[in-house]
Design a protein around this motif. Structure first.
Motif, PDB file in Angstrom:
ATOM      1  N   ARG A 158       4.355   6.964 -20.617  1.00 38.52           N
ATOM      2  CA  ARG A 158       4.309   6.886 -22.078  1.00 38.52           C
ATOM      3  C   ARG A 158       5.531   7.599 -22.638  1.00 38.52           C
ATOM      4  O   ARG A 158       5.702   8.802 -22.452  1.00 38.52           O
ATOM      5  N   TYR A 159       6.395   6.851 -23.302  1.00 44.43           N
ATOM      6  CA  TYR A 159       7.647   7.395 -23.824  1.00 44.43           C
ATOM      7  C   TYR A 159       8.462   8.068 -22.721  1.00 44.43           C
ATOM      8  O   TYR A 159       9.057   9.130 -22.907  1.00 44.43           O
ATOM      9  N   ALA A 160       8.473   7.439 -21.539  1.00 45.61           N
ATOM     10  CA  ALA A 160       9.279   7.887 -20.393  1.00 45.61           C
ATOM     11  C   ALA A 160       8.902   9.280 -19.921  1.00 45.61           C
ATOM     12  O   ALA A 160       9.730   9.997 -19.370  1.00 45.61           O
ATOM     13  N   ARG A 161       7.645   9.630 -20.111  1.00 54.36           N
ATOM     14  CA  ARG A 161       7.155  10.916 -19.611  1.00 54.36           C
ATOM     15  C   ARG A 161       5.904  10.678 -18.771  1.00 54.36           C
ATOM     16  O   ARG A 161       5.050   9.872 -19.157  1.00 54.36           O
ATOM     17  N   PRO A 162       5.767  11.390 -17.667  1.00 51.25           N
ATOM     18  CA  PRO A 162       4.535  11.250 -16.884  1.00 51.25           C
ATOM     19  C   PRO A 162       3.360  11.866 -17.627  1.00 51.25           C
ATOM     20  O   PRO A 162       3.512  12.871 -18.323  1.00 51.25           O
ATOM     21  N   SER A 163       2.214  11.270 -17.481  1.00 49.30           N
ATOM     22  CA  SER A 163       0.999  11.810 -18.088  1.00 49.30           C
ATOM     23  C   SER A 163       0.304  12.797 -17.162  1.00 49.30           C
ATOM     24  O   SER A 163      -0.427  13.672 -17.623  1.00 49.30           O
ATOM     25  N   TRP A 164       0.536  12.640 -15.854  1.00 53.45           N
ATOM     26  CA  TRP A 164      -0.096  13.490 -14.856  1.00 53.45           C
ATOM     27  C   TRP A 164       0.890  13.749 -13.726  1.00 53.45           C
ATOM     28  O   TRP A 164       1.928  13.100 -13.632  1.00 53.45           O
ATOM     29  N   GLU A 165       0.544  14.684 -12.879  1.00 55.91           N
ATOM     30  CA  GLU A 165       1.301  14.938 -11.661  1.00 55.91           C
ATOM     31  C   GLU A 165       0.317  15.006 -10.503  1.00 55.91           C
ATOM     32  O   GLU A 165      -0.893  15.139 -10.705  1.00 55.91           O
ATOM     33  N   GLY A 166       0.830  14.961  -9.308  1.00 59.30           N
ATOM     34  CA  GLY A 166      -0.048  15.032  -8.146  1.00 59.30           C
ATOM     35  C   GLY A 166       0.526  14.249  -6.995  1.00 59.30           C
ATOM     36  O   GLY A 166       1.735  13.980  -6.934  1.00 59.30           O
ATOM     37  N   HIS A 167      -0.340  13.876  -6.065  1.00 56.35           N
ATOM     38  CA  HIS A 167       0.057  13.131  -4.877  1.00 56.35           C
ATOM     39  C   HIS A 167      -0.896  11.968  -4.669  1.00 56.35           C
ATOM     40  O   HIS A 167      -2.036  11.967  -5.150  1.00 56.35           O
ATOM     41  N   TYR A 168      -0.431  10.991  -3.913  1.00 55.37           N
ATOM     42  CA  TYR A 168      -1.196   9.773  -3.716  1.00 55.37           C
ATOM     43  C   TYR A 168      -2.303   9.900  -2.681  1.00 55.37           C
ATOM     44  O   TYR A 168      -2.998   8.913  -2.398  1.00 55.37           O
ATOM     45  N   ASP A 169      -2.515  11.073  -2.149  1.00 57.40           N
ATOM     46  CA  ASP A 169      -3.581  11.207  -1.162  1.00 57.40           C
ATOM     47  C   ASP A 169      -4.958  10.936  -1.776  1.00 57.40           C
ATOM     48  O   ASP A 169      -5.906  10.589  -1.061  1.00 57.40           O
ATOM     49  N   PHE A 170      -5.083  11.058  -3.105  1.00 58.46           N
ATOM     50  CA  PHE A 170      -6.384  10.798  -3.741  1.00 58.46           C
ATOM     51  C   PHE A 170      -6.815   9.346  -3.589  1.00 58.46           C
ATOM     52  O   PHE A 170      -7.996   9.010  -3.722  1.00 58.46           O
ATOM     53  N   LEU A 171      -5.864   8.453  -3.328  1.00 58.86           N
ATOM     54  CA  LEU A 171      -6.190   7.034  -3.194  1.00 58.86           C
ATOM     55  C   LEU A 171      -6.976   6.727  -1.919  1.00 58.86           C
ATOM     56  O   LEU A 171      -7.712   5.737  -1.863  1.00 58.86           O
ATOM     57  N   PHE A 172      -6.809   7.573  -0.920  1.00 57.92           N
ATOM     58  CA  PHE A 172      -7.358   7.258   0.395  1.00 57.92           C
ATOM     59  C   PHE A 172      -8.613   8.068   0.686  1.00 57.92           C
ATOM     60  O   PHE A 172      -8.713   9.229   0.294  1.00 57.92           O
ATOM     61  N   PRO A 173      -9.547   7.484   1.419  1.00 56.80           N
ATOM     62  CA  PRO A 173      -9.529   6.139   2.022  1.00 56.80           C
ATOM     63  C   PRO A 173     -10.043   5.030   1.108  1.00 56.80           C
ATOM     64  O   PRO A 173     -10.040   3.859   1.495  1.00 56.80           O
ATOM     65  N   ALA A 174     -10.481   5.362  -0.124  1.00 52.20           N
ATOM     66  CA  ALA A 174     -11.156   4.375  -0.971  1.00 52.20           C
ATOM     67  C   ALA A 174     -10.301   3.139  -1.221  1.00 52.20           C
ATOM     68  O   ALA A 174     -10.820   2.010  -1.236  1.00 52.20           O
ATOM     69  N   VAL A 175      -8.984   3.319  -1.418  1.00 47.65           N
ATOM     70  CA  VAL A 175      -8.140   2.181  -1.772  1.00 47.65           C
ATOM     71  C   VAL A 175      -8.053   1.164  -0.642  1.00 47.65           C
ATOM     72  O   VAL A 175      -7.721  -0.003  -0.874  1.00 47.65           O
ATOM     73  N   LEU A 176      -8.373   1.551   0.568  1.00 47.65           N
ATOM     74  CA  LEU A 176      -8.362   0.608   1.682  1.00 47.65           C
ATOM     75  C   LEU A 176      -9.400  -0.487   1.497  1.00 47.65           C
ATOM     76  O   LEU A 176      -9.309  -1.550   2.116  1.00 47.65           O
ATOM     77  N   ASP A 177     -10.386  -0.236   0.640  1.00 42.87           N
ATOM     78  CA  ASP A 177     -11.412  -1.236   0.355  1.00 42.87           C
ATOM     79  C   ASP A 177     -11.046  -2.131  -0.824  1.00 42.87           C
ATOM     80  O   ASP A 177     -11.816  -3.035  -1.171  1.00 42.87           O
ATOM     81  N   ALA A 178      -9.897  -1.889  -1.452  1.00 47.15           N
ATOM     82  CA  ALA A 178      -9.489  -2.701  -2.603  1.00 47.15           C
ATOM     83  C   ALA A 178      -9.101  -4.101  -2.136  1.00 47.15           C
ATOM     84  O   ALA A 178      -8.334  -4.266  -1.176  1.00 47.15           O
ATOM     85  N   ALA A 179      -9.620  -5.111  -2.807  1.00 48.05           N
ATOM     86  CA  ALA A 179      -9.343  -6.503  -2.455  1.00 48.05           C
ATOM     87  C   ALA A 179      -8.031  -6.954  -3.087  1.00 48.05           C
ATOM     88  O   ALA A 179      -7.992  -7.835  -3.955  1.00 48.05           O
ATOM     89  N   VAL A 180      -6.948  -6.305  -2.665  1.00 45.44           N
ATOM     90  CA  VAL A 180      -5.608  -6.625  -3.139  1.00 45.44           C
ATOM     91  C   VAL A 180      -4.688  -6.738  -1.933  1.00 45.44           C
ATOM     92  O   VAL A 180      -4.983  -6.218  -0.854  1.00 45.44           O
TER      93      VAL A 180
END
Length: 342
Positions: A215-237
């Motif tokens: 939003r207006y070239a600023r991040p809204s949050w910070e962190g790491h992508y480890d929160f995606l796993f393992p749940a994202v492995l079940d995403a039908a994409v």
């Protein structure tokens, strides 16, 4: 046609000042819808030419018809109330609310028409993106469900109907954007369930873009992508599309768990600094330590909306040149169909 390390964009394109002013005039009630559509079509044609001239393999419409990533969709959904429909500035958010359960989809939101226009302006593959049900649900004041999961799934059913309409119009690459997900990592399970409700039964190549906000070239949050796993492995994409240029490559070992195509952000859309092709190539080579070349797609971190047109064009040209540097150094036997790109 096949290409190794295909280049693409996330979705949005820079909005020039004249277009921002015209769009704002529309939201203030000073412009006709027909006039606004003419302006949008002109801007989309220009955005496509810019991407083609930069050498981008898979293009987008620049999301130039949209006011922002939320309102363009929610304002068209039956059952979503928008108490105040005027805006002081086009990019501002509405305050949508829902007071009764969403009706079953009885029509479409018009995205198929948007796609059809774009498809008539280019012979290159197109990725058509829209904001996902999880992020949309976070922007709605819920007075009907009292449960985020139920609301997200209701929104997902509307988007699923829209995806069917897009596929019927010829779309082959659809991308779900979930910019709010990084701010609510504990809800990844709900998000994946809603995403799967969107993609269900729609025979296209599906991408999922998760960033940290833009939003207006600023991040809204910070962190790491480890929160995606393992749940994202079940995403039908079929593709996971992430930002790495701004954040660096620390999360690459994390996403090495992803077993499908990975879109890697190699240019920082939150900085006007233009990367060199060598910098881009270095970032791609770093990703290749974790992802085989036949599963890697090259893209910016996020949409280009908040950059100037000149900077966006220069960044894409550097991205294309950097990808070519890496292609030239890889065995010729590695090729991937553009149809498999996000």
């Amino acid at each position: 046609m096949t290409v190794l390390l295909p280049t693409t964009v996330i979705g949005s394109w820079p909005v020039p000042e004249w277009l921002a002013r015209i769009k704002t005039e529309w939201f203030r009630g000073r412009l006709s819808h027909a006039q606004l559509q003419d302006v949008h079509e002109t801007a989309i044609k220009a955005a496509l030419r810019d991407q083609e001239q930069a050498g981008i393999d898979i293009v987008s419409d620049g999301e130039l018809r949209r006011d922002n990533d939320v309102d363009y969709l929610l304002a068209r959904m039956a059952g979503i109330e928008i108490p105040r429909t005027t805006k002081d500035f086009y990019f501002d958010y509405y305050e949508p609310r829902i007071t009764a359960p969403l009706p079953e989809p009885a029509g479409t939101l018009g995205l198929a028409d948007d796609y059809a226009f774009t498809a008539g302006q280019t012979d290159r593959p197109i990725t058509f993106s829209f904001t996902g049900p999880f992020s949309l649900a976070h922007r709605i004041r819920d007075e009907a469900y009292g449960d985020r999961r139920a609301l997200a799934l209701a929104v997902a059913r509307v988007l699923n109907a829209e995806a069917h309409a897009l596929a019927a119009a010829g779309a082959t690459r659809l991308q779900i954007d979930e910019p709010f997900l990084a701010g609510h990592p504990d809800e990844i399970g709900v998000a994946v369930e809603a995403i799967n409700a969107v993609t269900a039964g729609v025979p296209v190549s599906w991408g999922l873009h998760v960033c940290y906000g833009n939003r207006y070239a600023r991040p809204s949050w910070e962190g790491h992508y480890d929160f995606l796993f393992p749940a994202v492995l079940d995403a039908a994409v079929d593709h996971l599309v992430l930002e790495f240029a701004r954040k660096g490559g620390a999360d690459l070992p994390v996403v090495a768990r992803w077993d499908r195509d990975l879109g890697i952000g190699v240019v920082d859309v939150k900085s006007p600094h233009v990367e060199t092709p060598e910098t881009v190539a270095e970032r791609i080579r770093r990703a290749l330590e974790f992802v085989p070349p036949e599963r890697l797609v090259v893209n910016p971190d996020c949409g280009l909306r908040h950059l100037s047109g000149a900077v966006a064009r220069a960044k894409l040209a550097a991205m294309v040149a950097g990808a070519e540097l890496v292609r030239a150094s890889l065995p010729a036997l590695h090729t991937v169909s553009q149809g498999a790109a996000p």
